[in-house]
Scaffold this motif. Structure first.
Motif, PDB file in Angstrom:
ATOM      1  N   UNK A   9      45.776  24.823  51.940  1.00 29.79           N
ATOM      2  CA  UNK A   9      47.444  23.570  51.486  1.00 29.79           C
ATOM      3  C   UNK A   9      47.244  22.519  50.306  1.00 29.79           C
ATOM      4  N   UNK A  10      46.112  22.246  50.106  1.00 30.96           N
ATOM      5  CA  UNK A  10      45.091  21.005  49.770  1.00 30.96           C
ATOM      6  C   UNK A  10      45.450  21.171  47.758  1.00 30.96           C
ATOM      7  N   UNK A  11      46.369  20.767  47.428  1.00 33.66           N
ATOM      8  CA  UNK A  11      46.380  20.558  45.619  1.00 33.66           C
ATOM      9  C   UNK A  11      44.969  20.630  44.991  1.00 33.66           C
ATOM     10  N   UNK A  12      44.805  21.111  44.596  1.00 38.00           N
ATOM     11  CA  UNK A  12      43.815  21.824  43.470  1.00 38.00           C
ATOM     12  C   UNK A  12      43.955  21.999  42.265  1.00 38.00           C
ATOM     13  N   UNK A  13      42.903  21.032  41.410  1.00 34.24           N
ATOM     14  CA  UNK A  13      42.520  21.061  39.655  1.00 34.24           C
ATOM     15  C   UNK A  13      41.120  21.215  39.663  1.00 34.24           C
ATOM     16  N   UNK A  14      41.237  22.643  38.876  1.00 31.29           N
ATOM     17  CA  UNK A  14      40.263  22.994  38.677  1.00 31.29           C
ATOM     18  C   UNK A  14      39.766  23.000  37.800  1.00 31.29           C
ATOM     19  N   UNK A  15      38.594  23.155  36.792  1.00 32.93           N
ATOM     20  CA  UNK A  15      37.994  22.616  35.503  1.00 32.93           C
ATOM     21  C   UNK A  15      37.110  23.834  34.978  1.00 32.93           C
ATOM     22  N   UNK A  16      37.446  23.873  33.663  1.00 33.37           N
ATOM     23  CA  UNK A  16      36.780  25.662  33.207  1.00 33.37           C
ATOM     24  C   UNK A  16      36.682  25.153  31.528  1.00 33.37           C
ATOM     25  N   UNK A  17      35.275  25.642  30.987  1.00 36.98           N
ATOM     26  CA  UNK A  17      35.364  25.292  29.464  1.00 36.98           C
ATOM     27  C   UNK A  17      37.100  26.222  29.367  1.00 36.98           C
ATOM     28  N   UNK A  18      36.855  27.323  29.156  1.00 37.04           N
ATOM     29  CA  UNK A  18      38.113  28.023  29.269  1.00 37.04           C
ATOM     30  C   UNK A  18      38.941  28.824  30.050  1.00 37.04           C
ATOM     31  N   UNK A  19      40.300  27.892  30.371  1.00 40.63           N
ATOM     32  CA  UNK A  19      41.881  28.402  31.259  1.00 40.63           C
ATOM     33  C   UNK A  19      41.999  29.687  31.167  1.00 40.63           C
ATOM     34  N   UNK A  20      42.187  30.027  30.003  1.00 36.72           N
ATOM     35  CA  UNK A  20      42.758  31.342  29.662  1.00 36.72           C
ATOM     36  C   UNK A  20      42.036  32.648  29.601  1.00 36.72           C
ATOM     37  N   UNK A  21      40.292  32.110  29.635  1.00 40.17           N
ATOM     38  CA  UNK A  21      39.871  33.883  30.599  1.00 40.17           C
ATOM     39  C   UNK A  21      39.390  33.063  31.455  1.00 40.17           C
ATOM     40  N   UNK A  22      40.142  32.055  32.725  1.00 39.93           N
ATOM     41  CA  UNK A  22      38.705  31.651  33.910  1.00 39.93           C
ATOM     42  C   UNK A  22      39.109  32.568  35.100  1.00 39.93           C
ATOM     43  N   UNK A  23      39.980  33.102  35.443  1.00 39.93           N
ATOM     44  CA  UNK A  23      40.742  34.267  36.515  1.00 39.93           C
ATOM     45  C   UNK A  23      41.313  33.036  37.711  1.00 39.93           C
ATOM     46  N   UNK A  24      41.696  32.059  37.600  1.00 41.79           N
ATOM     47  CA  UNK A  24      41.521  31.584  39.085  1.00 41.79           C
ATOM     48  C   UNK A  24      42.905  31.095  39.690  1.00 41.79           C
TER      49      UNK A  24
END
Length: 255
Positions: A9-24
């Motif tokens: 239950x932690x807020x997460x900011x995930x960084x990726x080169x391409x958010x559209x394809x990250x599948x997070x």
């Protein structure tokens, strides 16, 4: 690791080169790596594999922006302070830069990643032998989910502040044994074919993401591991409360 944090239950900011394809997971906030937004961030997980050209002003921005803790995915190579060890030198330099900030820190030092074996997937599925040097070299490959579990604990609790745990899988294996295990998981024949270090070096240098110093370090590590005992780290079980996952479990997860 994103999943581990979201389950807590932690807020997460995930960084990726391409958010559209990250599948997070949709519960995570996703941002571009090149933008590196740190507003509201209190703890930072840092993978130095993407910072071979340097960290720039990242650490200063983190400290000035309110980040309290940095958990770094370092490497067992950092145990070797020989400047000729390009991998160890890179990770040690970043470790020392983090220490100098005065922030809380934890440096995770895994050895060989089991997930490196995904590079063999296409070859195995095509029925071709996996080729590599030093067939008798042994290591204890670690499942990425175990690294993630330890990293989540380092981010969420104070028990690992100032620690540099060395992480490994639970068993020592050669690459031929790993290939055989993958074949069993995939239900297809799989075999390993040993090649000379010189041929391996040439093939590795032909890959666009490989550098000469890294290739030479990797080959030296393999050469030094031939017929040597492998120290199995108890840290995954000590920190998470459960045994480290085997390579067979990793292969079943991915094949």
């Amino acid at each position: 690791m994103v999943g581990e944090l979201l389950c807590a239950d932690v807020k997460v900011r995930a960084l990726t080169r391409d958010p559209a394809t990250a599948r997070l997971p949709r519960e995570a906030e996703v941002a571009r790596t090149d933008e590196m937004p740190l507003d509201g961030v209190t703890s930072l997980f840092l993978n130095p594999a993407v910072f071979w050209s340097g960290l720039g002003d990242l650490l200063e921005r983190a400290r000035d922006g309110g980040v309290r803790r940095v958990v770094m995915l370092s490497s067992a190579a950092a145990l070797d302070d020989d400047p000729a060890n390009a991998i160890g030198a890179h990770h040690l330099a970043i470790e020392r830069a983090i220490e100098a900030t005065g922030l809380e820190w934890t440096f995770l030092r895994p050895g060989e990643f089991a997930t490196n074996a995904l590079a063999w997937a296409e070859t195995i599925r095509a029925g071709e032998p996996v080729r590599g040097p030093y067939a008798r070299a042994r290591s204890a490959p670690i499942h990425e989910r175990d690294i993630a579990a330890v990293a989540a604990r380092a981010l969420l609790s104070d028990e690992l502040v100032g620690a540099k745990p060395v992480l490994s899988g639970p068993e020592a294996l050669t690459h031929p044994q790993m290939v055989e295990i993958i074949g069993a998981a995939a239900g297809i024949p799989a075999r390993f074919e040993e090649i000379t270090p010189e041929r391996a070096r040439s093939e590795m240098l032909a890959r666009p993401y490989m550098r000469e110093g890294i290739v030479d370090t990797l080959l030296k590590v393999r050469a030094d591991a031939v017929d040597r005992d492998v120290e199995i780290s108890p840290e995954v079980e000590r920190i998470t409360g459960r045994p480290a996952r085997t390579f067979a479990e990793w292969a079943a997860d991915h094949f």
